[in-house]
Design a protein around this motif. Structure first.
Motif, PDB file in Angstrom:
ATOM      1  N   ASP A   1      -5.857   1.296   1.689  1.00 22.38           N
ATOM      2  CA  ASP A   1      -4.960   2.279   1.078  1.00 22.38           C
ATOM      3  C   ASP A   1      -5.739   3.585   0.919  1.00 22.38           C
ATOM      4  O   ASP A   1      -6.894   3.579   0.478  1.00 22.38           O
ATOM      5  N   ARG A   2      -5.133   4.698   1.304  1.00 20.43           N
ATOM      6  CA  ARG A   2      -5.865   5.971   1.339  1.00 20.43           C
ATOM      7  C   ARG A   2      -6.541   6.301   0.009  1.00 20.43           C
ATOM      8  O   ARG A   2      -7.642   6.839  -0.021  1.00 20.43           O
TER       9      ARG A   2
ATOM     10  N   MET B   1       0.827  -1.205   0.000  1.00 16.60           N
ATOM     11  CA  MET B   1       0.000   0.000   0.000  1.00 16.60           C
ATOM     12  C   MET B   1       0.861   1.255   0.000  1.00 16.60           C
ATOM     13  O   MET B   1       1.892   1.313   0.646  1.00 16.60           O
ATOM     14  N   ASP B   2       0.403   2.275  -0.740  1.00 15.70           N
ATOM     15  CA  ASP B   2       1.129   3.541  -0.787  1.00 15.70           C
ATOM     16  C   ASP B   2       0.992   4.307   0.522  1.00 15.70           C
ATOM     17  O   ASP B   2       1.952   4.872   1.034  1.00 15.70           O
ATOM     18  N   GLN B   3      -0.239   4.352   1.059  1.00 17.41           N
ATOM     19  CA  GLN B   3      -0.486   5.085   2.299  1.00 17.41           C
ATOM     20  C   GLN B   3      -1.561   4.344   3.109  1.00 17.41           C
ATOM     21  O   GLN B   3      -2.743   4.696   3.051  1.00 17.41           O
ATOM     22  N   PRO B   4      -1.179   3.323   3.857  1.00 17.31           N
ATOM     23  CA  PRO B   4      -2.173   2.552   4.615  1.00 17.31           C
ATOM     24  C   PRO B   4      -2.849   3.389   5.685  1.00 17.31           C
ATOM     25  O   PRO B   4      -2.201   4.152   6.406  1.00 17.31           O
TER      26      PRO B   4
END
Length: 343
Positions: A163-164, A53-56
């Motif tokens: 993921d955001r 994930m890029d931004q969990p």
């Protein structure tokens, strides 16, 4: 041996130890590779690395099963409410696109009965395993004089991750999007106080009686397990085919759908777009419940509502049908004032 003063006061540490031993296997069966602690630790340990994930974003929720517990007490069936509790919590974080990671429980009773607690946790274990969710820990509290004999309360706490960039919610809702309703398995975990009043007090039915029109007993209708929509919808979430979701719990259509609506849009729902299940027809007819109250107290046979782009509606419906969710086209999003319009 001198009697324990604590047991004389109504609390048995031995009973708690017995309960822990009886639930150990159920809890252990839900372990995932991310669980780093054993049952009995002061705190549960969980690995939160998500390199995919890029931004969990962590998503957390807590809930109970309300007076559905009264049915479990009278029927002496306790594993189903454990499943309901977990699935309710899973669905609550699913509406934001989160997949469940771990679950924790709190069970409180006046007199601790290890086999009853074990049955409740067994149900939790069944539901957690089905959704790849670990039971990370919990608490048992024996509180003499606080609860009636044979009764207990139970609450659940869940943590998931998304993921955001895949968060679902009102910022993704637009005019022209379609509403797809997914079938509930029954009352799920809401509306039980009114249902019990109508069925038992006003109509005089017993748990073993057939609930007219349903072909099932009152007990089977009222203890039907709250459905988890996580696994059936996981592929759609991965593909970003859902813009928002509303879990139809306490507050029904009228209070839950607005939670995902911008202030300048409304959800127009055609109540005649599907056949209301006999259980709800019975409650409405025998209870003299008017339409708007019915759609605010009960889920009326729809446990989850999806908001999807118009061009995705057919494929999402096809997917949900293949997952035995009995999807129905409920309506669409239009310009409005952040409310639900029943038509």
């Amino acid at each position: 041996m001198k009697p324990s003063r604590y047991e004389e006061a109504g609390v048995s540490i031995d009973a708690q130890d017995q309960a822990i031993e009886q639930i150990r296997g159920h809890v252990g069966a839900t372990n995932t590779p991310r669980v780093l602690s054993d049952l009995g630790s002061f705190g549960g340990l969980f690995d939160i690395r998500f390199p995919e994930m890029d931004q969990p974003v962590m998503v957390a929720s807590a809930d109970g099963v309300g007076t559905k517990l009264k049915i479990a007490f009278d029927a002496e069936v306790h594993d189903t409410v454990g499943q309901c509790l977990v699935n309710h919590c899973i669905d609550d974080i699913l509406v934001q696109g989160a997949r469940p990671l771990f679950f924790m429980d709190y069970v409180a009773t006046g007199k601790l009965k290890p086999h009853v607690v074990a049955d409740v946790v067994k149900g939790m274990s069944i539901a957690c395993k089905a959704s790849d969710c670990a039971i990370l820990g919990g608490e048992m509290a024996e509180m003499p004089g606080f609860y009636k004999a044979g009764e207990y309360d139970v609450a659940g706490f869940i943590v998931g991750v998304v993921d955001r960039k895949k968060l679902l919610g009102e910022d993704r809702v637009r005019a022209g999007q379609k509403l797809i309703g997914l079938a509930a398995t029954g009352l799920h975990t809401n509306g039980y106080s009114l249902a019990r009043k109508i069925i038992f007090e006003e109509q005089g039915l017993k748990l073993a009686d057939e609930l007219p029109g349903t072909g099932r007993s009152v007990q089977d209708n009222l203890l039907a397990i709250h459905r988890s929509y996580y696994k059936p919808l996981a592929d759609l979430l991965d593909k970003d085919h859902i813009q928002a979701m509303a879990h139809i719990t306490g507050g029904g259509f009228l209070d839950n759908v607005p939670r995902i609506l911008p202030k300048d849009l409304s959800a127009h729902i055609a109540v005649d777009s599907y056949s209301v299940p006999p259980l709800f027809q019975y409650l409405v007819d025998k209870g003299g419940v008017d339409r708007d109250e019915a759609y605010r107290v009960f889920n009326m046979g729809i446990g989850m509502i999806l908001v999807v782009e118009a061009e995705r509606a057919a494929s999402v419906t096809e997917h949900c049908a293949a997952q035995n969710l009995d999807p129905v086209a409920l309506g669409e999003i239009k310009a409005g004032d952040g409310t639900v319009v029943l038509t």
